[in-house]
Design an enzyme around this catalytic site. Structure first.
Site, mmCIF file in Angstrom:
data_model
loop_
_atom_site.group_PDB
_atom_site.id
_atom_site.type_symbol
_atom_site.label_atom_id
_atom_site.label_comp_id
_atom_site.label_asym_id
_atom_site.label_seq_id
_atom_site.Cartn_x
_atom_site.Cartn_y
_atom_site.Cartn_z
ATOM 1 N N ARG B 297 37.053 21.168 64.053
ATOM 2 C CA ARG B 297 37.911 20.214 63.347
ATOM 3 C C ARG B 297 37.083 19.264 62.491
ATOM 4 O O ARG B 297 37.456 18.947 61.363
ATOM 5 C CB ARG B 297 38.780 19.458 64.359
ATOM 6 C CG ARG B 297 39.826 20.383 64.953
ATOM 7 C CD ARG B 297 40.754 19.756 65.969
ATOM 8 N NE ARG B 297 41.853 20.691 66.214
ATOM 9 C CZ ARG B 297 42.902 20.471 66.969
ATOM 10 N NH1 ARG B 297 43.016 19.312 67.607
ATOM 11 N NH2 ARG B 297 43.846 21.374 67.108
ATOM 12 N N TYR B 438 44.841 24.125 58.314
ATOM 13 C CA TYR B 438 44.217 24.961 59.357
ATOM 14 C C TYR B 438 43.393 24.151 60.360
ATOM 15 O O TYR B 438 43.196 22.969 60.184
ATOM 16 C CB TYR B 438 43.485 26.172 58.790
ATOM 17 C CG TYR B 438 42.302 26.023 57.856
ATOM 18 C CD1 TYR B 438 41.562 24.866 57.731
ATOM 19 C CD2 TYR B 438 41.905 27.129 57.100
ATOM 20 C CE1 TYR B 438 40.475 24.806 56.892
ATOM 21 C CE2 TYR B 438 40.815 27.081 56.246
ATOM 22 C CZ TYR B 438 40.095 25.913 56.150
ATOM 23 O OH TYR B 438 39.019 25.867 55.326
ATOM 24 N N GLU B 439 42.992 24.793 61.437
ATOM 25 C CA GLU B 439 42.366 24.112 62.589
ATOM 26 C C GLU B 439 43.280 23.028 63.175
ATOM 27 O O GLU B 439 42.802 21.981 63.618
ATOM 28 C CB GLU B 439 41.013 23.508 62.206
ATOM 29 C CG GLU B 439 39.874 24.496 62.136
ATOM 30 C CD GLU B 439 39.604 25.232 63.442
ATOM 31 O OE1 GLU B 439 39.873 24.685 64.519
ATOM 32 O OE2 GLU B 439 39.139 26.377 63.369
ATOM 33 N N GLY B 440 44.576 23.287 63.191
ATOM 34 C CA GLY B 440 45.533 22.287 63.661
ATOM 35 C C GLY B 440 46.015 21.467 62.485
ATOM 36 O O GLY B 440 45.215 20.743 61.877
ATOM 37 N N GLN B 445 47.065 16.825 64.478
ATOM 38 C CA GLN B 445 45.949 15.891 64.705
ATOM 39 C C GLN B 445 46.484 14.506 65.061
ATOM 40 O O GLN B 445 45.953 13.827 65.947
ATOM 41 C CB GLN B 445 45.073 15.775 63.447
ATOM 42 C CG GLN B 445 44.502 17.087 62.926
ATOM 43 C CD GLN B 445 43.619 17.802 63.914
ATOM 44 O OE1 GLN B 445 42.905 17.168 64.694
ATOM 45 N NE2 GLN B 445 43.687 19.124 63.929
#
Lengths: 592, 592
Positions: B297, B438-440, B445
């Site tokens: 992240r 992406y990546e959450g 977040q």
């Protein structure tokens, strides 16, 4: 995912947010029958859904092609354009003297939103024709009007506006295209223009170009610019098409979005000079351009509204359909639709309320421009003209900023799918991007707002509007409806911030103009947030007096906007009034 | 327009904003020699400028191709990747036990920014390899480490992370890819995955896939997920490559941006099942994923910083070069460069200060993650781990929001040229878009920040940080430097708003969790604005104590950020604390 015109929201915005109902009741719209509004918008919505919306992605994928000095549009576009003119949509607000329907700009504004939502790249073409109509109608000779106006109003021929050259973008006065007087009273134009929207295409058999150029003996700068009408094909006395004129597309741009709208480099004079006809007086071209600027800028603002609404509708449908995870307190079994998650709700509410606020601001601008020409009382007309002038830069810049923000959220709600072109959310995001740039960048709109619209009359237009908006806040507070939450307080603070920053800017315009210019963009945002918030509150008040369920919905929408966007006004005020020093230090900061 | 790493800004951010200098001086970095930092970054900058930056547009234009189950990257990419590994850049922060250089994450964070700025689509590949290294190093068997870790660290082989399936995006627990135990202790994997970045390519002779799958007897949801290593080519005992494994790219996506980075659909099991090796324990795959999530992240946050800086550098050069109009009070003759116009100055200051703030937040996250493993004192390690966990969602979401906002402004400064793909500004805008997803997603977040990071320890991590930030504000005020303008007041108000909204959210987490979730995104923005503002002020204090000219620049930058962005904190607080009702009313509002 198709598009459906949100007729209820549009009518509420027109009648109450924008004040069409009150203006009609005050007699400012002459014999216009407001009962036809809903029917016109419904038909427009059908045409948009059936004909224009399905071509939006087709146009994006196929783009346009240039070969042999001819531009070919995407499959289906010439046919759709034919249906467009046949159905009479090009003529909605055109003058009745030349075959137009003479409907108010306010109605056409709602239609423009619809076309832009369905297919913004398509809708851009008639938007430019409309500007051409306006210039020709206001400044053209009777002879030119008789030949060209009817064809432009019907849409049989389209129009272009040709200002930009590589060295003359925002600074139109720097243009170099040259016009020479010919013995027969016409002119020979040589030079080239860039970024010419629909500069060539295959949807009509003729195109009427409106080109800014400079006579050999013209003064420098904007005072030496003249406007010429240059037909793609010359027109014979009997109205039939004659010789091909010396104006050709010599390049098309590969753009981020709006792929279906050809953006041409136009070259004039490779074969002796394009034959052009003067519009208005020599060296008075800028005045002709200013005539149509309000309406063109409003049109681009409505593109912002339209794209925003399209992006919203698509995101809402996705959020209702896509299942992922369990929401807190969910009573269902299995995964929930993502609309159940508060953060997705927030994004959708942002999209809807921003779209609604910008819609109301644009429609209110159209109503003001209508009343400025339709009202009987000259004082009413003058006041409306000032209101229209004040609102135009806000309608353009706020709405197109919002078009971009809403399209951004539309992609976000789709998650990873939003980044895939197949989904379509990304097209709205790409298409919206130009609306904040063309017809005067949004920074130029903000400068126009501060220097010419606020500054012109010592702030009188702004303070008059503030009085009206304060009255809305009073009625919100007087409603004592707890569903409004902190709406009244937030709007009141926003209006105070607007008033204080307006006064600060007025003072600085005299003493330190660069300080005022440094705050122009945050001031425009502040203005739009306060204005849009009050308009949505006004609509909510009207809705709840008519229907409890719809009223509750619009109260929640107005409340959301007030608590999320209008609430930013005091912070923006501080940026305006405290921030100039740091802005103006930029050149020292931005080294190394 | 090429890219030059802004070494002075980066070193200031690392040492002072992020606290690397203090952490080294406190002994938390062991024997790391901070003097090498500048040299490493300078070399990284050279490699980025010479090798990676020139391929950025090439990659965007050419994209990738899939044919015969093989992905081909853009011209020049395999060669650039070869130079990348040969120069040792893949191994910067890899463990020294397997050939890595063992440098701090903080150094690698700065490098990641540099790669992302030069060529974000290229830099994404080693970013994923880094995650793979982390998972394997933390959870893999010694045998697997001996075979794969060295090759991944050198970059000779790349890694992929395979989580997503059509029905399992943010909700990883919904995945269906199936793993069967084989008699030899390995597994046979069947199923398919989507959105697999660099799932196949032609830059290395092997690829090591890390795939989440479910055993037949696994519990439902996230507790039944296991992590498998699946090599593209099996590896023989002697380290040579063996048979092609049963995992193939079966599709690639046509994306808005990141065209040069292949996004693959991967199919496993068309020929009997891909041979996979378990990482960690059965059904403990989610834990392995969480291990590497912080760093991944942070890496995406740094992509946001990098793209922002690239967009800024390009816009600044354009604004210094492009002449248009006369600025008020201009002393030159003829047109001025557009940087002379206050509204353009404002946009450039926004770009630069937002980039600087997000850079400092990301670097501070890296320093915390470093100290969490490098410090001797377990209490220091624990506190740093909590700090790293707290900052990670902010580093990811705030920085990638900013990457998008800055790239938007970069297009705007280019005017009409910004919309033309040739210019390159639009590529940054398109490339940046995925980083917020992406990546959450950034919404996830924000939820992570509110529920797990704020909520985890009763807010202790937040209040500890607030104390440190308040000390910075005190030092700003104590400086009595009028050049700071209202910086101190703005930051103090921002920290108060952060404290109050943190307490409000903590209360609601217990009593009305959906109210807290509704405010998660504005809270994260508030947090980032207050934090970034304090960090820039801290850097300004450090800069002015070292050098008057540089100090003045950084004071102006910090002041601009405080008066334009940190100033929004009180408004955001109100959105958090007043706005939940309207958000949660969404489903009723968003009908019709």
């Amino acid at each position: 995912m198709t598009y459906r015109a949100p007729l209820n929201d549009m009518l509420l915005a027109l009648n109450h947010g924008a004040g069409l109902k009150a203006a009609v009741e005050a007699g400012h719209y002459g014999d216009f029958d407001p009962d036809i509004t809903a029917a016109v918008l419904e038909e427009a919505g059908k045409f948009a859904t059936d004909v224009l919306a399905p071509l939006n992605k087709v146009g994006d994928r196929n783009g346009v092609k240039l070969a042999d000095k001819k531009v070919t549009t995407a499959p289906g576009w010439p046919d759709a354009y034919k249906r467009w003119t046949e159905a009479g949509w090009n003529a909605v607000s055109g003058p009745e003297t030349h075959g137009g329907q003479g409907l108010p700009l306010a109605i056409n504004a709602a239609c423009t939103e619809i076309w832009s939502a369905a297919n913004v790249a398509f809708g851009l073409c008639p938007l430019l024709t409309l500007s051409a109509i306006e210039a020709l109608d206001a400044h053209g000779s009777q002879e030119l009007k008789d030949i060209y106006l009817g064809k432009l109003i019907s849409g049989e021929w389209t129009g272009t506006m040709q200002l930009t050259e590589p060295q003359a973008g925002s600074d139109v006065g720097a243009l170099r295209t040259r016009a020479e007087r010919a013995p027969d009273g016409s002119y020979r134009i040589t030079g080239s223009k860039i970024f010419i929207t629909y500069g060539d295409h295959d949807m009509t058999d003729n195109i009427v170009h409106f080109v800014l150029a400079r006579l050999p003996d013209a003064p420098a700068g904007t005072k030496g610019i003249s406007l010429f009408l240059i037909p793609k094909f010359l027109v014979n006395k009997d109205g039939s098409l004659g010789a091909r004129n010396d104006i050709y597309p010599s390049g098309i741009e590969h753009k981020l979005g709006m792929h279906a709208s050809p953006t041409c480099t136009m070259t004039m004079g490779d074969h002796g000079g394009a034959i052009g006809y003067l519009i208005g007086q020599e060296n008075a071209g800028m005045r002709c351009m200013f005539t149509m600027m309000n309406q063109a800028r409003l049109g681009v603002g409505l593109e912002g509204v339209g794209v925003a609404d399209r992006a919203y509708q698509q995101a809402l449908a996705y959020a209702q359909d896509r299942k992922q995870g369990r929401a807190v307190g969910s009573k269902g079994s299995g995964s929930d639709a993502i609309i159940a998650h508060p953060d997705v709700k927030r994004m959708l509410m942002q999209m809807r309320s921003l779209t609604a606020a910008s819609r109301s601001i644009c429609y209110a601008t159209a109503v003001a421009l209508d009343v400025a020409v339709r009202a009987k009382d000259p004082a009413v007309r003058a006041e409306a003209a000032a209101r229209g002038a004040l609102l135009t830069p806000i309608a353009k810049a706020f709405s197109t900023d919002i078009g971009n923000e809403v399209a951004y959220l539309g992609v976000q709600i789709h998650g990873g799918m939003g980044f895939i072109e197949e989904t379509g959310a990304a097209q709205h995001y790409r298409d919206a991007r130009i609306t904040a740039i063309y017809e005067g960048t949004n920074g130029i709109q903000a400068i126009d707002l501060v220097t010419r619209k606020l500054g012109a009359n010592g702030g009188a237009s702004v303070f008059k509007l503030l009085d009206e908006l304060t009255d809305i806040v009073r009625r919100v507070e007087a409603s004592n409806d707890p569903a409004f939450g902190t709406t009244g307080a937030k709007l009141r603070e926003a209006l105070s911030a607007l008033e204080r920053s307006s006064r600060w800017l007025l003072e600085k315009l005299g003493t330190a103009p660069n300080d005022a210019l440094a705050g122009a963009t945050p001031y425009l945002r502040l203005f739009g947030s306060a204005l849009g918030g009050c308009m949505l509150a006004n609509e909510a008040l009207a809705a709840r007096s008519e229907n409890e369920t719809a009223g509750a919905r619009h109260v929640a929408l107005a409340r959301f906007f007030a608590e999320t966007f209008a609430v930013q006004a005091p912070s923006l005020e501080k940026t305006v009034t405290d921030g100039a020093d740091a802005v103006l230090a930029a050149e020292a900061v931005l080294v190394a």
